[in-house]
Write an enzyme that holds these catalytic residues in place. Structure first.
Site, PDB file in Angstrom:
ATOM      1  N   GLU A 193      -7.075   0.664   7.032  1.00  0.00           N
ATOM      2  CA  GLU A 193      -6.620  -0.428   7.881  1.00  0.00           C
ATOM      3  C   GLU A 193      -6.500  -0.029   9.349  1.00  0.00           C
ATOM      4  OE1 GLU A 193      -3.965  -3.421   5.479  1.00  0.00           O
ATOM      5  OE2 GLU A 193      -2.900  -1.519   5.697  1.00  0.00           O
TER       6      GLU A 193
ATOM      7  N   ARG B 233      -4.020   3.277  10.292  1.00  0.00           N
ATOM      8  CA  ARG B 233      -3.636   3.351  11.705  1.00  0.00           C
ATOM      9  C   ARG B 233      -2.524   2.341  11.885  1.00  0.00           C
ATOM     10  NH1 ARG B 233      -5.196   0.047  16.033  1.00  0.00           N
ATOM     11  NH2 ARG B 233      -4.349   0.910  17.977  1.00  0.00           N
ATOM     12  N   ALA B 234      -1.360   2.799  12.306  1.00  0.00           N
ATOM     13  CA  ALA B 234      -0.151   1.977  12.256  1.00  0.00           C
ATOM     14  C   ALA B 234      -0.261   0.766  13.171  1.00  0.00           C
ATOM     15  CB  ALA B 234       1.065   2.815  12.649  1.00  0.00           C
TER      16      ALA B 234
ATOM     17  N   GLU C  77      -7.629  -4.324   6.715  1.00  0.00           N
ATOM     18  CA  GLU C  77      -7.333  -5.200   7.826  1.00  0.00           C
ATOM     19  C   GLU C  77      -7.972  -4.616   9.077  1.00  0.00           C
ATOM     20  OE1 GLU C  77      -3.093  -7.332   6.670  1.00  0.00           O
ATOM     21  OE2 GLU C  77      -3.130  -5.749   8.181  1.00  0.00           O
TER      22      GLU C  77
ATOM     23  N   GLN D 122       0.829  -1.195   0.000  1.00  0.00           N
ATOM     24  CA  GLN D 122       0.000   0.000   0.000  1.00  0.00           C
ATOM     25  C   GLN D 122       0.871   1.256   0.000  1.00  0.00           C
ATOM     26  OE1 GLN D 122      -0.203  -2.478   2.172  1.00  0.00           O
ATOM     27  NE2 GLN D 122      -2.239  -3.395   1.976  1.00  0.00           N
TER      28      GLN D 122
END
Length: 635
Positions: free
Chosen positions: A511, A478-479, A533, A204
């Protein structure tokens, strides 16, 4: 970032291999040779003759009364307010832009390319940014592209810049695993790979646009390792595109000799030689025409050495690359219509330019904003170069646009700041109601991060209020690894909220957000490719409940919406913090005839966690026993 992927052993039934999320390697910093734009010699007469020409009727100006030209020769006159920041048709692009000229020796160019790559190869969350720009001409070099790097030609046509050798993104830095090959771009050149095949193994937050590959294109790493991308548009590949291990991929308006490979979710929109619709065996989603498109603006140089930005026009019902039969429809703006930033510029300076009616070209760097950048004039452009990064401080929104026609925001990374923002970008103000169907706003190649590079937090990432807005290759993340990461650290509810009507998204990836990840409130929406995800890190089920329902949907069409279309959508779970976590359903939508989903998939990555249903209460569960479920349509 993807915790698992597939191996190449079986093309249609790949095995899933669990692994622990990989921490990024330490960046390896080396001396960086940068050739400032001001030091590049002007084109020689011979080179100028070979360089691309401005479309008929275009004029170049250096005063504040700027003249821009349509590709068909029509004139548009713009006068900026007194006191506007100074602009130029031959600007200083700052210390992080390297401009190559065909008169330079191949060895010097190669040395510079190698130096940049040595710095950026594993520099996932570093602050260095680079744009590598090639003036029209022929170059015998090979460019490896790492993190935070853009490589682009400066011609009006991709074929004005010929690179003989290769332009490569590979994954040796990560043991042959390309699932973290983020934040890089390749645009607007022709490449003839010396091996016959160019490798562009990305995931991505990466794009390949307006590229002419004289050969084949391989989308996974050299050793056929994992990959999880990606986005290809407005390009031509004379040979075959091989997707290899790519879990999912989005192609829009591309021409190629052939396509091979599939995995979970491969989407083709407006690609003349795409594989036939066959979901789920193999999982190809094929849409013959792109209903509405607006390609990303790009800079180019004319034969006199002046710079411009070409702004492609909005087009409907298209197929194939836009530039194959000559210059695409659009407008050529002189660079003097743009305030070209320096990495030391403040939000106040950039807003002064926007308030005066100028556009922004944001050069490579990391910019901390203490006020919102406001694009309130029709057709204003905020265009990033070299993965320019905006960090809103003190809880402000990074960018907002007015309820006006034609605003474009493109080519940026937006990092949430340490003080929680409400939104990171607002396309249109709350309550926007104007009809923009003839000249829509658009947001292209914009990558949002909440945590990872720095500790950050926001309630929402992107809110689209303006009707008819087009989104093209957005990664809203969002990491799950990096700096400031944890369930109570990089907090963020929702990645995308769509309130406007008739909004269209291509290549949308959202994600790990902690509540509903995409909430679509407007009628007439369309999405072509969605990848998601769920958050990896709910500590327990009680911490991740939507009322009395286990978990939150990845993509929700709100109750009361009567028209919506979604093509090629996938949601995956990997609850590695607590594998007992359950998400009741990945997608949620009202069960009405006008709301239709086509080609849905859910995956439990390595069987770590459960999604009980695909959409609403329809579709089987994915879990430790069944890891992939496909649903051809809903309702």
């Amino acid at each position: 970032m993807h915790a698992m992927s597939t191996e190449r052993a079986r093309p249609l039934d790949r095995l899933l291999h669990p692994r622990a999320p990989r921490r990024p390697r330490l960046a390896v910093w080396t001396a960086l040779l940068v050739v400032p734009a001001a030091m590049i010699a002007p084109l020689t007469a011979a080179q100028a003759a070979e360089a691309t020409h401005v479309p008929a009727g275009a004029s170049t100006v250096s005063s504040k009364a700027a003249t821009s030209s349509d590709a068909d020769g029509g004139q548009v006159h713009r006068t900026f307010a007194a006191g506007a920041p100074a602009t130029s048709n031959t600007p200083d692009f700052g210390p992080n832009v390297t401009i190559f000229d065909p008169s330079m020796s191949s060895s010097d160019i190669q040395s510079t390319l190698d130096s940049v790559f040595n710095t950026q190869q594993s520099n996932q969350f570093g602050t260095q940014r680079n744009a590598l720009l090639f003036k029209p001409g022929t170059y015998n070099v090979s460019a490896n592209i790492g993190f935070n790097t853009q490589i682009a030609g400066l011609g009006l046509s991709p074929d004005d810049v010929q690179i003989n050798g290769g332009v490569t993104s590979d994954a040796q830095w990560n043991g042959g695993n390309a699932t973290e090959n983020f934040w890089r771009e390749a645009e607007n050149f022709a490449v003839t790979p010396s091996s016959g095949t160019d490798t562009w193994a990305v995931s991505q937050g990466a794009s390949m646009r307006r590229v002419d590959v004289n050969g084949s294109l391989k989308l996974d790493p050299t050793n056929d390792g994992w990959s999880s991308g990606g986005f290809l548009s407005d390009s031509r590949i004379s040979g075959t595109v091989s997707s290899g291990s790519q879990q999912q991929w989005m192609s829009r308006n591309d021409n190629w000799g052939g396509w091979t490979g599939s995995n979970w979710n491969m989407v083709f929109v407006g690609d003349p030689n795409a594989p036939a619709q066959s979901f789920p065996t193999p999982p190809y989603t094929t849409v013959g025409q792109t209903p509405v498109q607006r390609e990303k603006p790009f800079p180019y140089i004319d034969s006199s050495g002046d710079y411009h930005v070409f702004v492609p026009a909005t087009q409907t019902n298209t197929s194939g690359a836009t530039w194959l039969n000559g210059t695409a429809a659009g407008t050529s703006l002189p660079m003097s219509d743009f305030y070209v930033t320096q990495p030391t510029d403040t939000a106040e300076t950039m807003n002064a330019a926007l308030a005066a009616g100028e556009n922004l070209l944001i050069t490579p760097g990391v910019y901390h904003l203490d006020q919102t950048l406001k694009a309130t004039s029709a057709n204003q452009i905020i265009l990033g170069m070299g993965m320019a990064t905006l960090v809103p401080d003190n809880g402000v929104t990074a960018i907002s646009t007015g309820d006006v026609d034609g605003v474009q925001v493109a080519g940026l990374i937006v990092d949430a700041g340490s003080t929680k923002s409400t939104d990171l970008i607002d396309m249109g103000p709350s309550g926007a109601s104007a009809d923009h169907s003839s000249d829509p706003q658009s947001i292209e190649d914009v990558y949002f991060r909440v945590g990872g590079a720095t500790a950050g937090s926001t309630t929402n990432a992107l809110v689209v209020n303006a009707n008819d807005t087009i989104g093209d290759n957005l990664w809203i993340w969002r990491a799950d690894h990096g700096n400031g990461v944890g369930w109570t650290s990089n907090t963020a509810d929702t990645g995308l909220i769509v309130n406007g009507a008739d909004v269209t998204m291509y290549g949308l990836a959202v994600e790990h957000f902690q509540k509903t990840e995409v909430l679509w409130n407007g009628n007439g929406g369309k999405t072509y490719f969605f990848q998601n995800e769920n958050p990896y890190d709910p500590p327990d089920q009680a911490s991740w409940m939507d009322g009395s329902t286990d978990g939150y949907p990845a993509y929700e069409v709100a109750a009361g919406v009567t028209s919506h279309q979604a093509y090629g959508v996938g949601s995956y779970c990997y609850f590695n913090v607590n594998p007992a976590i359950v998400n009741d359903h990945a997608f949620q939508a009202p069960a009405v005839s006008g709301v239709q989903f086509h080609d849905l998939t859910t995956v439990s990555l390595g069987g770590v966690g459960t999604i009980s249903h695909v959409i609403n209460e329809t579709g089987d569960a994915v879990n430790s026993t069944t890891q992939n479920v496909y649903l051809p349509s809903f309702p």
